[in-house]
Write a protein that holds these residues in place. Sequence first.
Motif, PDB file in Angstrom:
ATOM      1  N   SER A  60       0.823  -1.278   0.100  1.00 32.59           N
ATOM      2  CA  SER A  60       0.040  -0.081  -0.046  1.00 32.59           C
ATOM      3  C   SER A  60       0.881   1.303   0.058  1.00 32.59           C
ATOM      4  O   SER A  60       0.389   2.391  -0.561  1.00 32.59           O
ATOM      5  CB  SER A  60      -0.862   0.019   1.215  1.00 32.59           C
ATOM      6  N   ARG A  61       2.231   1.082   0.443  1.00 30.49           N
ATOM      7  CA  ARG A  61       2.901   2.475   0.538  1.00 30.49           C
ATOM      8  C   ARG A  61       3.826   2.269  -0.771  1.00 30.49           C
ATOM      9  O   ARG A  61       4.528   3.225  -0.816  1.00 30.49           O
ATOM     10  CB  ARG A  61       3.729   2.093   1.772  1.00 30.49           C
ATOM     11  N   GLY A  62       3.635   1.498  -1.615  1.00 30.24           N
ATOM     12  CA  GLY A  62       4.550   1.343  -2.703  1.00 30.24           C
ATOM     13  C   GLY A  62       6.132   1.067  -2.723  1.00 30.24           C
ATOM     14  O   GLY A  62       6.833   1.691  -3.497  1.00 30.24           O
ATOM     15  N   LEU A  63       6.387   0.441  -1.570  1.00 30.53           N
ATOM     16  CA  LEU A  63       7.852   0.269  -1.071  1.00 30.53           C
ATOM     17  C   LEU A  63       8.396  -0.919  -1.982  1.00 30.53           C
ATOM     18  O   LEU A  63       7.470  -1.913  -2.066  1.00 30.53           O
ATOM     19  CB  LEU A  63       7.861  -0.092   0.464  1.00 30.53           C
ATOM     20  N   PRO A  64       9.617  -1.177  -1.992  1.00 28.47           N
ATOM     21  CA  PRO A  64      10.099  -2.245  -2.742  1.00 28.47           C
ATOM     22  C   PRO A  64       9.923  -3.670  -1.738  1.00 28.47           C
ATOM     23  O   PRO A  64       9.942  -3.654  -0.523  1.00 28.47           O
ATOM     24  CB  PRO A  64      11.656  -2.001  -3.040  1.00 28.47           C
ATOM     25  N   ILE A  65       9.570  -4.545  -2.550  1.00 26.89           N
ATOM     26  CA  ILE A  65       9.401  -6.045  -1.852  1.00 26.89           C
ATOM     27  C   ILE A  65      10.391  -6.834  -2.595  1.00 26.89           C
ATOM     28  O   ILE A  65      10.251  -7.119  -3.776  1.00 26.89           O
ATOM     29  CB  ILE A  65       8.035  -6.394  -2.022  1.00 26.89           C
ATOM     30  N   VAL A  66      11.082  -7.800  -1.846  1.00 33.03           N
ATOM     31  CA  VAL A  66      12.069  -8.688  -2.492  1.00 33.03           C
ATOM     32  C   VAL A  66      11.724 -10.062  -1.657  1.00 33.03           C
ATOM     33  O   VAL A  66      11.780 -10.273  -0.380  1.00 33.03           O
ATOM     34  CB  VAL A  66      13.293  -8.462  -2.020  1.00 33.03           C
ATOM     35  N   PHE A  67      11.475 -11.107  -2.443  1.00 38.26           N
ATOM     36  CA  PHE A  67      11.103 -12.640  -2.047  1.00 38.26           C
ATOM     37  C   PHE A  67      12.634 -13.403  -2.353  1.00 38.26           C
ATOM     38  O   PHE A  67      13.133 -13.114  -3.623  1.00 38.26           O
ATOM     39  CB  PHE A  67      10.141 -13.374  -2.646  1.00 38.26           C
ATOM     40  N   THR A  68      13.040 -14.211  -1.411  1.00 37.82           N
ATOM     41  CA  THR A  68      14.088 -15.050  -1.755  1.00 37.82           C
ATOM     42  C   THR A  68      13.830 -16.525  -1.975  1.00 37.82           C
ATOM     43  O   THR A  68      12.765 -16.718  -1.121  1.00 37.82           O
ATOM     44  CB  THR A  68      15.203 -15.061  -0.764  1.00 37.82           C
ATOM     45  N   ARG A  69      14.581 -17.373  -2.648  1.00 40.18           N
ATOM     46  CA  ARG A  69      14.447 -18.799  -2.839  1.00 40.18           C
ATOM     47  C   ARG A  69      15.512 -19.339  -2.650  1.00 40.18           C
ATOM     48  O   ARG A  69      16.432 -18.822  -3.310  1.00 40.18           O
ATOM     49  CB  ARG A  69      13.417 -19.008  -4.226  1.00 40.18           C
ATOM     50  N   ILE A  70      15.767 -20.385  -2.143  1.00 36.74           N
ATOM     51  CA  ILE A  70      16.961 -21.287  -2.567  1.00 36.74           C
ATOM     52  C   ILE A  70      16.511 -22.197  -3.731  1.00 36.74           C
ATOM     53  O   ILE A  70      15.718 -22.969  -3.659  1.00 36.74           O
ATOM     54  CB  ILE A  70      17.209 -22.399  -1.388  1.00 36.74           C
ATOM     55  N   VAL A  71      17.420 -21.965  -4.751  1.00 37.06           N
ATOM     56  CA  VAL A  71      17.350 -22.604  -5.939  1.00 37.06           C
ATOM     57  C   VAL A  71      18.639 -23.350  -6.485  1.00 37.06           C
ATOM     58  O   VAL A  71      19.421 -22.655  -6.495  1.00 37.06           O
ATOM     59  CB  VAL A  71      16.585 -21.716  -7.056  1.00 37.06           C
ATOM     60  N   TYR A  72      18.673 -24.692  -6.562  1.00 30.79           N
ATOM     61  CA  TYR A  72      19.778 -25.268  -7.215  1.00 30.79           C
ATOM     62  C   TYR A  72      19.486 -25.872  -8.467  1.00 30.79           C
ATOM     63  O   TYR A  72      18.559 -26.218  -8.960  1.00 30.79           O
ATOM     64  CB  TYR A  72      20.268 -26.497  -6.294  1.00 30.79           C
ATOM     65  N   ALA A  73      20.539 -25.947  -9.420  1.00 33.74           N
ATOM     66  CA  ALA A  73      20.375 -26.751 -10.457  1.00 33.74           C
ATOM     67  C   ALA A  73      19.979 -28.175 -10.489  1.00 33.74           C
ATOM     68  O   ALA A  73      20.055 -28.449  -9.503  1.00 33.74           O
ATOM     69  CB  ALA A  73      21.700 -26.605 -11.276  1.00 33.74           C
ATOM     70  N   ASP A  74      19.158 -28.365 -11.478  1.00 35.03           N
ATOM     71  CA  ASP A  74      18.582 -29.992 -11.500  1.00 35.03           C
ATOM     72  C   ASP A  74      19.737 -30.774 -11.187  1.00 35.03           C
ATOM     73  O   ASP A  74      19.582 -31.990 -10.497  1.00 35.03           O
ATOM     74  CB  ASP A  74      17.873 -30.112 -12.883  1.00 35.03           C
ATOM     75  N   ASP A  75      20.928 -30.622 -11.849  1.00 36.63           N
ATOM     76  CA  ASP A  75      21.957 -31.718 -11.670  1.00 36.63           C
ATOM     77  C   ASP A  75      22.813 -31.579 -10.362  1.00 36.63           C
ATOM     78  O   ASP A  75      23.874 -32.250 -10.111  1.00 36.63           O
ATOM     79  CB  ASP A  75      22.820 -31.742 -12.572  1.00 36.63           C
ATOM     80  N   GLY A  76      22.698 -30.652  -9.243  1.00 31.15           N
ATOM     81  CA  GLY A  76      23.032 -30.289  -8.227  1.00 31.15           C
ATOM     82  C   GLY A  76      24.583 -29.594  -8.647  1.00 31.15           C
ATOM     83  O   GLY A  76      25.555 -29.528  -7.580  1.00 31.15           O
ATOM     84  N   SER A  77      24.930 -29.340  -9.653  1.00 35.00           N
ATOM     85  CA  SER A  77      26.280 -28.737 -10.104  1.00 35.00           C
ATOM     86  C   SER A  77      26.705 -27.395  -9.332  1.00 35.00           C
ATOM     87  O   SER A  77      27.825 -26.991  -9.203  1.00 35.00           O
ATOM     88  CB  SER A  77      26.602 -28.572 -11.390  1.00 35.00           C
ATOM     89  N   ASP A  78      25.696 -26.742  -8.785  1.00 32.95           N
ATOM     90  CA  ASP A  78      26.043 -25.343  -8.204  1.00 32.95           C
ATOM     91  C   ASP A  78      25.753 -25.538  -6.294  1.00 32.95           C
ATOM     92  O   ASP A  78      25.730 -24.785  -5.785  1.00 32.95           O
ATOM     93  CB  ASP A  78      25.349 -24.235  -8.562  1.00 32.95           C
ATOM     94  N   ALA A  79      25.644 -27.020  -5.952  1.00 33.94           N
ATOM     95  CA  ALA A  79      25.448 -27.239  -4.662  1.00 33.94           C
ATOM     96  C   ALA A  79      26.906 -27.239  -4.040  1.00 33.94           C
ATOM     97  O   ALA A  79      27.836 -27.719  -4.485  1.00 33.94           O
ATOM     98  CB  ALA A  79      24.794 -28.702  -4.470  1.00 33.94           C
ATOM     99  N   GLY A  80      26.945 -26.278  -2.960  1.00 32.77           N
ATOM    100  CA  GLY A  80      28.150 -26.214  -1.884  1.00 32.77           C
ATOM    101  C   GLY A  80      28.299 -26.871  -1.003  1.00 32.77           C
ATOM    102  O   GLY A  80      27.587 -27.934  -0.621  1.00 32.77           O
TER     103      GLY A  80
END
Length: 204
Positions: A60-80
């Motif tokens: 209602s105030r027109g302020l920025p809104i940011v959602f986060t998601r944890i998302v990895y590649a299907d093959d897990g190549s970016d899993a640390g």
Amino acid sequence: MDETEIYRKQRMGGAIEIGRRTALVLVDFVNGFIDPDIFGGGNTLEAAEATVPLLDAFRSRGLPIVFTRIVYADDGSDAGIWCEKAPRLRELTEDNPASHVVHFLKPRDGEFIVRKTQPSAFFDTNLGSILRAKQVDAVAVVGATTSGCVRATVVDAISSNFRPTVISDCVGDRAQGPHDASLFDMQQKYANLVTASQIDSIFA
């Protein structure tokens, strides 16, 4: 000795000044972190539900809104290394419903979704750039879990010179002990704490 006495003696727990423009950052309020069979449990669902009117207030105030998601590649190549500690994180791929924002907090057009592979919403993401482009100098942080990704995000927020406020009834954890301890720790060292009913106090 009262457990807070040493903090007072060391002049911890001071109030952070209100920012000029505050964004709402919703950390990992996704299906998997609400479901106790995956990563949820405790008070995570209640915290997500308590965020609904807060989200409306920012919209209602027109302020920025940011959602986060944890998302990895299907093959897990970016899993640390984090995935060695919590291997089921690898299941949070783009198409897995567990990685999607819960339906009652669904992002709207013009709201940002930041995908991440580490606890902090700032680490190796464009979150800082998004906030600065929107002339944001403060963040209200909600999400799950309090002791994990919320706390990591708050520490990186203040490290990046954003003014953090944690909305205490809009963060949740799978266990009460880590939740309470993390709220105490953040209030003493890294953030202001308010409830959703006090949200007007964080706006300039």
